[in-house]
Design an enzyme around this catalytic site. Sequence first.
Site, PDB file in Angstrom:
ATOM      1  CG  ASP A 170      -2.306   0.607   0.860  1.00 43.00           C
ATOM      2  OD1 ASP A 170      -2.339   1.811   0.548  1.00 43.00           O
ATOM      3  OD2 ASP A 170      -3.313  -0.116   0.888  1.00 43.00           O
ATOM      4  CG  HIS A 241      -4.455   2.071  -2.015  1.00 42.41           C
ATOM      5  ND1 HIS A 241      -4.503   2.790  -0.843  1.00 42.41           N
ATOM      6  CD2 HIS A 241      -5.748   1.926  -2.413  1.00 42.41           C
ATOM      7  CE1 HIS A 241      -5.774   3.059  -0.542  1.00 42.41           C
ATOM      8  NE2 HIS A 241      -6.538   2.571  -1.480  1.00 42.41           N
ATOM      9  CD  GLU A 308     -10.179   3.600  -0.814  1.00 46.98           C
ATOM     10  OE1 GLU A 308     -11.091   3.919  -0.026  1.00 46.98           O
ATOM     11  OE2 GLU A 308      -9.041   3.246  -0.420  1.00 46.98           O
TER      12      GLU A 308
END
Length: 557
Positions: A170, A241, A308
């Site tokens: 991440d 990420h 995301e």
Amino acid sequence: MDLIPAPRRFRALPEPTFTLGPDTGVRVGPGTGRAARRLRAELGAATGFDLDPAADGRIELALDPALGAEAYRLESGPDGIRLTGGAEAGLGHALQTLRQLLGPAALRRAPLPGTRWEVPAVRIEDAPRFGWRGALLDVSRHFLPKADLLRFLDQLAAHKLNVLHLHLTDDQGWRIEIRRHPRLTEVGAWRERSMVGFRAADRRDDRPHGGYYTQDDLREIVAYAAERQITVVPEIDLPGHAQAAIAAYPELGNTDVVDTAALGVWTDWGVNPNVLNVSDATLRFVEEVLEEVLEIFPSTFVHLGGDECPKDQWKASPAAQARIKELGLADEDELQSWFIRHFDRWLAERGRRLIGWDEILEGGLAIAAEPKAAPDREQPEAGPRSRAAVSSWRGYAGGVAAAKAGHDVVMCPEQHVYLDHRQAAGEDEPIPVGYVRTLEDVYRFEPLPPELTALDDGGAAAAHVIGVQANLWTEFMDDARDIDYRAFPRLAAFAEVAWSDLPRDPAARDWAGFERRAAAHYARLDALGVEYRHPAGPRPWQRRPGVLGRPIDARPE
């Protein structure tokens, strides 16, 4: 009996109990050698008995191909115990039930003096509802040392959960050694400091944090999990990420928009604007990472995130816009879809399956070239499928859409089974995040929504829900004690939802009965050394007074 998860069929027999003793042996049937070794190791440690295969064989292990792979029978009486599994996995689950029947002391690693090892006379026939019964553990935001990860696997096995979804990368840290690209861990595994609590507090601890697993560490973890009938599904999150990877190799970022050489491993929580670029060189870099991932993890499924991913840098990037034009794509959503489809095909060519968060549906989800195999609902590893699978986290909607379109789905809606969300509304809850999700709330979670079960399609869409998963994101959990508190006892309730044949109507479930069984289960968690949330609330050392969280004061839909 106070078994968790509840078995499908349980019958107490009007016969005397069976008592294990120093002379009790294990009779090893054909194909049961590995299960016998584990039984001897775990029960032998707890009881202090050798459980010698050459002794009287009062515990007998056998396989019955007529049972499903994860199904089992447990029969006990005054003359001994017989465990029968459809395959080795079923025997492993039978062992967990036997440990519960023996009492909490059977889950300890050394014998308690004076314990009497009695098993009641029973007949149990059992099998799971879902083939994928998973827990996600985020080791990127806060690294979990290998010994703690192995301990977590023991906790999953004790609850008949069979998938560990390991979130390895991440923005805040890269946790897997990639030998071809060593800076991923030399640089990407360490951040200068960490945010304390939610971002609105603007609070930092100014303490370096990091760590990573070597490839040999991960092979050990995979093998340890396999001994416990658990599949480890790796996640390499992309194209968003990704700041830890970009900090290590700045050329992976959108260099025509951002000075990526100035980026470090991110020290904040939340959604990060720095995403991978879409060049051929970046695609090849990711392929090289995945080549090593596939060597370590035998899992059919490989999770590639896809969640995301802000599109601002792609919108501003001449290189990304040129790629959109070159490929004839409509917009940046389709660009991400093209990126995901590339790795869908790449993994399918190697006999693996891509799974991603439900954002991978945006812009269109690819269908790989291979014909779809007949689904085996009992095993998450039944073989390659023709379609990418979806982890439905933003509620049920993504999973419903994917299942209707013929894609396999793992249901893990944030509003119901994100176990980093707070367990009560009180001020004593440590770093309160998200919705209130009590033990009862998790017990009443139903993975199949009416939108699927009401379809007049013979159950075809609902059959694409291959499993369920509870997720533990660790922004606000920095060690194993914190994870214990957030996970348990709710993960025990989730395990029953995933395994047991409960009423589909959540309101019809026997909450009072589960609550009674849970009261007995706390002694098992104590024996396992799990620092769970006590029914009366957090202990003093489990609180984090003054650390700002992000509670959502509403009921999830």
